[in-house]
Design a protein around this motif. Structure first.
Motif, PDB file in Angstrom:
ATOM      1  N   SER A 176       0.817  -1.220   0.000  1.00 17.55           N
ATOM      2  CA  SER A 176       0.000   0.000   0.000  1.00 17.55           C
ATOM      3  C   SER A 176       0.852   1.272   0.000  1.00 17.55           C
ATOM      4  N   ASN A 177       2.114   1.174   0.443  1.00 19.96           N
ATOM      5  CA  ASN A 177       2.970   2.361   0.456  1.00 19.96           C
ATOM      6  C   ASN A 177       3.857   2.453  -0.798  1.00 19.96           C
ATOM      7  N   GLU A 178       3.621   1.578  -1.749  1.00 19.83           N
ATOM      8  CA  GLU A 178       4.359   1.614  -3.014  1.00 19.83           C
ATOM      9  C   GLU A 178       3.459   2.169  -4.112  1.00 19.83           C
ATOM     10  N   ARG A 179       4.072   2.797  -5.098  1.00 21.69           N
ATOM     11  CA  ARG A 179       3.287   3.383  -6.188  1.00 21.69           C
ATOM     12  C   ARG A 179       3.494   2.631  -7.502  1.00 21.69           C
ATOM     13  N   GLU A 180       4.644   2.003  -7.638  1.00 22.06           N
ATOM     14  CA  GLU A 180       4.932   1.309  -8.903  1.00 22.06           C
ATOM     15  C   GLU A 180       5.890   0.169  -8.632  1.00 22.06           C
ATOM     16  N   LYS A 181       5.726  -0.906  -9.406  1.00 19.82           N
ATOM     17  CA  LYS A 181       6.608  -2.035  -9.255  1.00 19.82           C
ATOM     18  C   LYS A 181       6.778  -2.715 -10.611  1.00 19.82           C
ATOM     19  N   HIS A 182       7.982  -3.236 -10.857  1.00 22.11           N
ATOM     20  CA  HIS A 182       8.270  -3.885 -12.130  1.00 22.11           C
ATOM     21  C   HIS A 182       8.729  -5.308 -11.892  1.00 22.11           C
ATOM     22  N   SER A 183       8.392  -6.174 -12.839  1.00 26.02           N
ATOM     23  CA  SER A 183       8.912  -7.524 -12.823  1.00 26.02           C
ATOM     24  C   SER A 183       8.958  -7.997 -14.266  1.00 26.02           C
ATOM     25  N   GLY A 184      10.144  -8.014 -14.849  1.00 24.21           N
ATOM     26  CA  GLY A 184      10.274  -8.404 -16.253  1.00 24.21           C
ATOM     27  C   GLY A 184       9.459  -7.490 -17.152  1.00 24.21           C
ATOM     28  N   ARG A 185       8.510  -8.086 -17.906  1.00 23.97           N
ATOM     29  CA  ARG A 185       7.660  -7.298 -18.801  1.00 23.97           C
ATOM     30  C   ARG A 185       6.412  -6.755 -18.101  1.00 23.97           C
ATOM     31  N   LEU A 186       6.316  -6.959 -16.818  1.00 19.67           N
ATOM     32  CA  LEU A 186       5.146  -6.499 -16.060  1.00 19.67           C
ATOM     33  C   LEU A 186       5.452  -5.202 -15.323  1.00 19.67           C
ATOM     34  N   ARG A 187       4.455  -4.321 -15.352  1.00 18.50           N
ATOM     35  CA  ARG A 187       4.559  -3.081 -14.573  1.00 18.50           C
ATOM     36  C   ARG A 187       3.221  -2.875 -13.882  1.00 18.50           C
ATOM     37  N   VAL A 188       3.267  -2.749 -12.567  1.00 15.55           N
ATOM     38  CA  VAL A 188       2.056  -2.542 -11.784  1.00 15.55           C
ATOM     39  C   VAL A 188       2.128  -1.180 -11.125  1.00 15.55           C
ATOM     40  N   THR A 189       1.013  -0.472 -11.155  1.00 16.89           N
ATOM     41  CA  THR A 189       0.910   0.789 -10.438  1.00 16.89           C
ATOM     42  C   THR A 189      -0.222   0.691  -9.424  1.00 16.89           C
ATOM     43  N   LEU A 190      -0.112   1.488  -8.387  1.00 21.57           N
ATOM     44  CA  LEU A 190      -1.125   1.518  -7.353  1.00 21.57           C
ATOM     45  C   LEU A 190      -1.385   2.970  -6.960  1.00 21.57           C
ATOM     46  N   ASP A 191      -2.636   3.357  -6.965  1.00 26.90           N
ATOM     47  CA  ASP A 191      -3.042   4.692  -6.529  1.00 26.90           C
ATOM     48  C   ASP A 191      -4.058   4.514  -5.404  1.00 26.90           C
ATOM     49  N   SER A 211      -3.210  -0.802 -11.823  1.00 21.90           N
ATOM     50  CA  SER A 211      -3.181  -1.240 -13.207  1.00 21.90           C
ATOM     51  C   SER A 211      -2.019  -2.193 -13.417  1.00 21.90           C
ATOM     52  N   LEU A 212      -2.222  -3.115 -14.339  1.00 20.07           N
ATOM     53  CA  LEU A 212      -1.183  -4.073 -14.731  1.00 20.07           C
ATOM     54  C   LEU A 212      -0.904  -3.847 -16.211  1.00 20.07           C
ATOM     55  N   LEU A 213       0.343  -3.572 -16.523  1.00 26.60           N
ATOM     56  CA  LEU A 213       0.764  -3.389 -17.906  1.00 26.60           C
ATOM     57  C   LEU A 213       1.679  -4.535 -18.292  1.00 26.60           C
ATOM     58  N   ILE A 214       1.343  -5.203 -19.373  1.00 28.32           N
ATOM     59  CA  ILE A 214       2.219  -6.234 -19.943  1.00 28.32           C
ATOM     60  C   ILE A 214       2.778  -5.658 -21.237  1.00 28.32           C
ATOM     61  N   THR A 215       4.071  -5.492 -21.301  1.00 29.29           N
ATOM     62  CA  THR A 215       4.678  -4.917 -22.498  1.00 29.29           C
ATOM     63  C   THR A 215       5.083  -6.022 -23.473  1.00 29.29           C
ATOM     64  N   ALA A 216       5.101  -5.674 -24.747  1.00 30.31           N
ATOM     65  CA  ALA A 216       5.536  -6.593 -25.813  1.00 30.31           C
ATOM     66  C   ALA A 216       4.894  -7.967 -25.624  1.00 30.31           C
ATOM     67  N   SER A 217       3.588  -8.006 -25.658  1.00 37.90           N
ATOM     68  CA  SER A 217       2.865  -9.236 -25.323  1.00 37.90           C
ATOM     69  C   SER A 217       3.201 -10.370 -26.288  1.00 37.90           C
ATOM     70  N   ARG A 218       3.041 -11.578 -25.780  1.00 38.25           N
ATOM     71  CA  ARG A 218       3.302 -12.799 -26.540  1.00 38.25           C
ATOM     72  C   ARG A 218       2.053 -13.669 -26.506  1.00 38.25           C
ATOM     73  N   ALA A 219       1.953 -14.590 -27.441  1.00 39.84           N
ATOM     74  CA  ALA A 219       0.799 -15.497 -27.460  1.00 39.84           C
ATOM     75  C   ALA A 219       0.676 -16.252 -26.141  1.00 39.84           C
ATOM     76  N   ALA A 220       1.815 -16.538 -25.518  1.00 39.32           N
ATOM     77  CA  ALA A 220       1.808 -17.277 -24.246  1.00 39.32           C
ATOM     78  C   ALA A 220       1.221 -16.459 -23.095  1.00 39.32           C
ATOM     79  N   ASP A 221       1.039 -15.158 -23.301  1.00 34.45           N
ATOM     80  CA  ASP A 221       0.411 -14.324 -22.259  1.00 34.45           C
ATOM     81  C   ASP A 221      -1.104 -14.477 -22.252  1.00 34.45           C
TER      82      ASP A 221
END
Lengths: 111, 114
Positions: free
Chosen positions: A51-66, A73-83
């Motif tokens: 709850s005290n974090e605003r953004e976090k990354h893990s590989g192609r994933l980016r999560v934000t919290l407001d 929100s969850l952002l998946i960059t450069a998506s693949r069929a396996a996603d």
């Protein structure tokens, strides 16, 4: 409601595009998690944001919290069929430590 | 690290019969959860254990569902008698402690009630 509510319900994109999924919730939280579920399989934990974090990354994933807007929100960059899968947000609420899942966003990535 | 083990993987029963599901969590995980996932919906929490004590069972239909976690390790979930609307995947998850810290889910038991 204590559960997270994902938006959109379904999303179809081309391979290589970015996918953005949103989650809203209504009560105070300790943290919020995102999970992925492939067809017919169990849920896999993707990322946890406190709850005290605003953004976090893990590989192609980016999560934000407001927390002021009670949204994530969850952002998946450069998506693949396996996603291709269902993605669930799961806020853990303060007090009872309950983690309630929403109905999910069904993502389809076309090759 | 071994994952969360569940059995059986599939079960088909007639309505009014009874059924039991078994879960073995990750070693050392104090918190264990049972979720019910109906097709097309998100997982719904049925019961949460902390060690061998029940933390939350507010969503468990106690007239037909029961669960126990003996010695704070393995857990069983029972339905007796089953109804058609109990058809779902039953998922077990565990985590090191309360507070939503990254659950590990098992593969689930797919129950069909006919």
């Amino acid at each position: 409601s204590q559960q997270g509510e994902e938006d959109p319900q379904a999303l179809s994109i081309q391979e290589g595009e970015n996918a953005t999924m949103n989650c809203s919730y209504k009560t105070s939280i300790n943290n919020l998690q995102w999970y992925r579920q492939n067809s017919g399989r169990g849920l896999v934990h993707l990322i946890l944001i406190r709850s005290n974090e605003r953004e976090k990354h893990s590989g192609r994933l980016r999560v934000t919290l407001d927390t002021s807007k009670k949204s994530s929100s969850l952002l998946i960059t450069a998506s693949r069929a396996a996603d291709t899968a269902s993605y669930f947000c799961a806020p853990t609420h303060t007090g009872g430590f309950k983690t309630i899942f929403g109905a999910g966003t069904r993502l389809f990535v076309k090759a | 690290e071994a994952g969360v083990a569940q059995s059986p993987r599939y079960k088909i029963i007639e309505k009014r019969q009874s059924v039991a599901f078994w879960c073995n969590p990750i070693s050392g995980h104090a918190t264990l959860y049972w979720y019910q996932q109906i097709l097309g919906q998100g997982p719904k929490l049925l019961i949460q254990f902390q060690n061998n004590g029940v933390v939350d069972d507010s969503q468990l239909p106690k007239d037909r569902f029961s669960a126990e976690r003996l010695k704070g390790v393995d857990s069983t979930l029972k339905i007796q008698p089953a109804k058609l609307e109990d058809s779902a995947v039953y998922l077990c998850a565990s985590s090191p402690r309360q507070g939503g810290y990254g659950y590990t889910f098992g593969s689930g038991t797919r129950l069909t009630v006919v």
